[in-house]
Enzyme design. Structure first.
Site, PDB file in Angstrom:
ATOM      1  N   ARG A 127       0.831  -1.204   0.000  1.00  0.00           N
ATOM      2  CA  ARG A 127       0.000   0.000   0.000  1.00  0.00           C
ATOM      3  C   ARG A 127       0.869   1.260   0.000  1.00  0.00           C
ATOM      4  O   ARG A 127       0.508   2.269  -0.613  1.00  0.00           O
ATOM      5  CB  ARG A 127      -0.924   0.000   1.237  1.00  0.00           C
ATOM      6  CG  ARG A 127      -1.846   1.208   1.276  1.00  0.00           C
ATOM      7  CD  ARG A 127      -2.894   1.070   2.348  1.00  0.00           C
ATOM      8  NE  ARG A 127      -2.379   1.408   3.665  1.00  0.00           N
ATOM      9  CZ  ARG A 127      -3.089   1.326   4.799  1.00  0.00           C
ATOM     10  NH1 ARG A 127      -4.331   0.878   4.754  1.00  0.00           N
ATOM     11  NH2 ARG A 127      -2.561   1.657   5.954  1.00  0.00           N
ATOM     12  N   ARG A 133       1.346   6.584   1.979  1.00  0.00           N
ATOM     13  CA  ARG A 133       1.105   7.021   3.355  1.00  0.00           C
ATOM     14  C   ARG A 133       2.397   6.978   4.149  1.00  0.00           C
ATOM     15  O   ARG A 133       3.091   5.968   4.161  1.00  0.00           O
ATOM     16  CB  ARG A 133       0.041   6.136   4.005  1.00  0.00           C
ATOM     17  CG  ARG A 133      -1.295   6.824   4.131  1.00  0.00           C
ATOM     18  CD  ARG A 133      -2.332   5.889   4.644  1.00  0.00           C
ATOM     19  NE  ARG A 133      -2.107   5.468   6.038  1.00  0.00           N
ATOM     20  CZ  ARG A 133      -2.968   4.742   6.734  1.00  0.00           C
ATOM     21  NH1 ARG A 133      -4.097   4.358   6.174  1.00  0.00           N
ATOM     22  NH2 ARG A 133      -2.701   4.408   7.970  1.00  0.00           N
ATOM     23  N   ARG A 144       2.908   0.331  15.062  1.00  0.00           N
ATOM     24  CA  ARG A 144       1.441   0.240  14.994  1.00  0.00           C
ATOM     25  C   ARG A 144       0.972  -1.140  15.466  1.00  0.00           C
ATOM     26  O   ARG A 144      -0.020  -1.253  16.184  1.00  0.00           O
ATOM     27  CB  ARG A 144       0.959   0.545  13.583  1.00  0.00           C
ATOM     28  CG  ARG A 144       1.050   2.044  13.276  1.00  0.00           C
ATOM     29  CD  ARG A 144       1.095   2.337  11.793  1.00  0.00           C
ATOM     30  NE  ARG A 144      -0.131   2.001  11.096  1.00  0.00           N
ATOM     31  CZ  ARG A 144      -0.210   1.878   9.765  1.00  0.00           C
ATOM     32  NH1 ARG A 144       0.855   2.066   9.011  1.00  0.00           N
ATOM     33  NH2 ARG A 144      -1.359   1.582   9.205  1.00  0.00           N
TER      34      ARG A 144
HETATM   35  N1  UDP Z   1      -5.221   6.864  14.755  1.00  0.00           N
HETATM   36  C1  UDP Z   1      -5.481   7.013  16.098  1.00  0.00           C
HETATM   37  N2  UDP Z   1      -6.748   6.820  16.545  1.00  0.00           N
HETATM   38  C2  UDP Z   1      -7.763   6.489  15.700  1.00  0.00           C
HETATM   39  C3  UDP Z   1      -7.500   6.331  14.337  1.00  0.00           C
HETATM   40  C4  UDP Z   1      -6.213   6.513  13.896  1.00  0.00           C
HETATM   41  O1  UDP Z   1      -4.599   7.309  16.889  1.00  0.00           O
HETATM   42  O2  UDP Z   1      -8.906   6.340  16.169  1.00  0.00           O
HETATM   43  C5  UDP Z   1      -3.859   7.103  14.251  1.00  0.00           C
HETATM   44  C6  UDP Z   1      -2.849   6.049  14.683  1.00  0.00           C
HETATM   45  O3  UDP Z   1      -1.598   6.668  14.790  1.00  0.00           O
HETATM   46  C7  UDP Z   1      -2.884   5.066  13.510  1.00  0.00           C
HETATM   47  C8  UDP Z   1      -3.052   6.009  12.313  1.00  0.00           C
HETATM   48  O4  UDP Z   1      -3.865   7.075  12.825  1.00  0.00           O
HETATM   49  O5  UDP Z   1      -1.716   4.291  13.423  1.00  0.00           O
HETATM   50  C9  UDP Z   1      -3.689   5.406  11.069  1.00  0.00           C
HETATM   51  O6  UDP Z   1      -4.957   4.898  11.398  1.00  0.00           O
HETATM   52  P1  UDP Z   1      -5.874   4.140  10.311  1.00  0.00           P
HETATM   53  O7  UDP Z   1      -7.042   3.622  11.032  1.00  0.00           O
HETATM   54  O8  UDP Z   1      -6.114   5.010   9.159  1.00  0.00           O
HETATM   55  O9  UDP Z   1      -4.926   3.010   9.770  1.00  0.00           O
HETATM   56  P2  UDP Z   1      -5.004   1.457   9.878  1.00  0.00           P
HETATM   57  O10 UDP Z   1      -4.539   1.115  11.259  1.00  0.00           O
HETATM   58  O11 UDP Z   1      -6.426   1.057   9.610  1.00  0.00           O
HETATM   59  O12 UDP Z   1      -4.078   0.999   8.807  1.00  0.00           O
HETATM   60 MG    MG Z   2      -7.793   1.933   7.650  1.00  0.00          MG
END
Ligand code: UDP
Ligand code: MG
Length: 189
Positions: A127, A133, A144
């Site tokens: 991705r 991103r 993460r």
């Molecule tokens: N994030 C957060 N709280 C949320 C949503 C996102 O802190 O409720 C932050 C967090 O740093 C995360 C990033 O935004 O790693 C990306 O989130 P997203 O849900 O877009 O990515 P995914 O984890 O689904 O790939």
């Molecule tokens: Mg997402």
């Protein structure tokens, strides 16, 4: 009214599946991650606060995220809810329960997309090439996953205990094939 939490680790396919199922069901949809990225792009105060955390792979505070969700739910009283990427902590889950109760919306139901971590890493690195991103690099992805294991995985247990949790295989099959299973579950909820 239905309150659906689409749950899963980073890269599990929450955004992809949300887009597919929204063609079939008329949900009020919120992705907290998408909102944060839009805030960063717009250069707002919240965006500035969130940017460093996101680039490090850490979570934005419960207080901020809960405030965002609360106003979204209050502004969408007539539709079923689809929550993508929220709740990410047990504290957020408890706050959601309170909001849903006070709005007389009934319970939240969780559907988890289960995917092996090695596959998630590969998906996210792919991705990165397509979407660019900044948080889709190996080091940030590891953090993460770490945050997910430490803080978010417990959200699944929280809903399991209530009997409001169901998991599907989010790994094998095309997004369309996975969406068929998801739609089947949603039709019964
Ligand atoms: N994030 C957060 N709280 C949320 C949503 C996102 O802190 O409720 C932050 C967090 O740093 C995360 C990033 O935004 O790693 C990306 O989130 P997203 O849900 O877009 O990515 P995914 O984890 O689904 O790939
Ligand atoms: Mg997402």
């Amino acid at each position: 009214m239905r309150n659906i939490i689409l749950f899963g680790a980073p890269g599990a396919g929450k955004g992809t599946q949300s887009a597919i199922i929204r063609e079939k069901f008329d949900f009020a949809y919120i992705s907290t991650g998408e909102i944060l990225r839009a805030e960063i792009k717009a250069g707002t105060e919240l965006g500035k606060q969130a940017e460093d955390l996101i680039n490090k792979g850490e979570l934005v505070s419960d207080e901020i995220i809960i405030g965002m969700i609360k106003s979204f739910i209050e502004n969408n009283t007539t539709k079923d809810l689809l929550l993508d990427g929220f709740p990410r902590t047990v504290k957020q889950a408890e706050a959601l329960d309170e909001i849903l109760t006070s709005m007389q919306r009934g319970k939240a139901k969780v559907v988890e997309l289960e995917v092996d971590k090695d596959v998630l890493m590969k998906r996210l690195l792919k991705r990165a090439e397509i979407e660019g991103r900044k948080d889709d690099n190996e080091e940030t992805i590891r953090e993460r996953f770490n945050q997910y294991d430490k803080k978010t995985a417990a959200v699944a247990d929280y809903y399991k205990k209530k009997g409001d949790y169901i998991a599907i295989d989010g790994e094998h099959g095309t997004p369309q094939e996975i969406s068929v299973k998801l739609i089947d579950i949603l039709e019964k909820l």
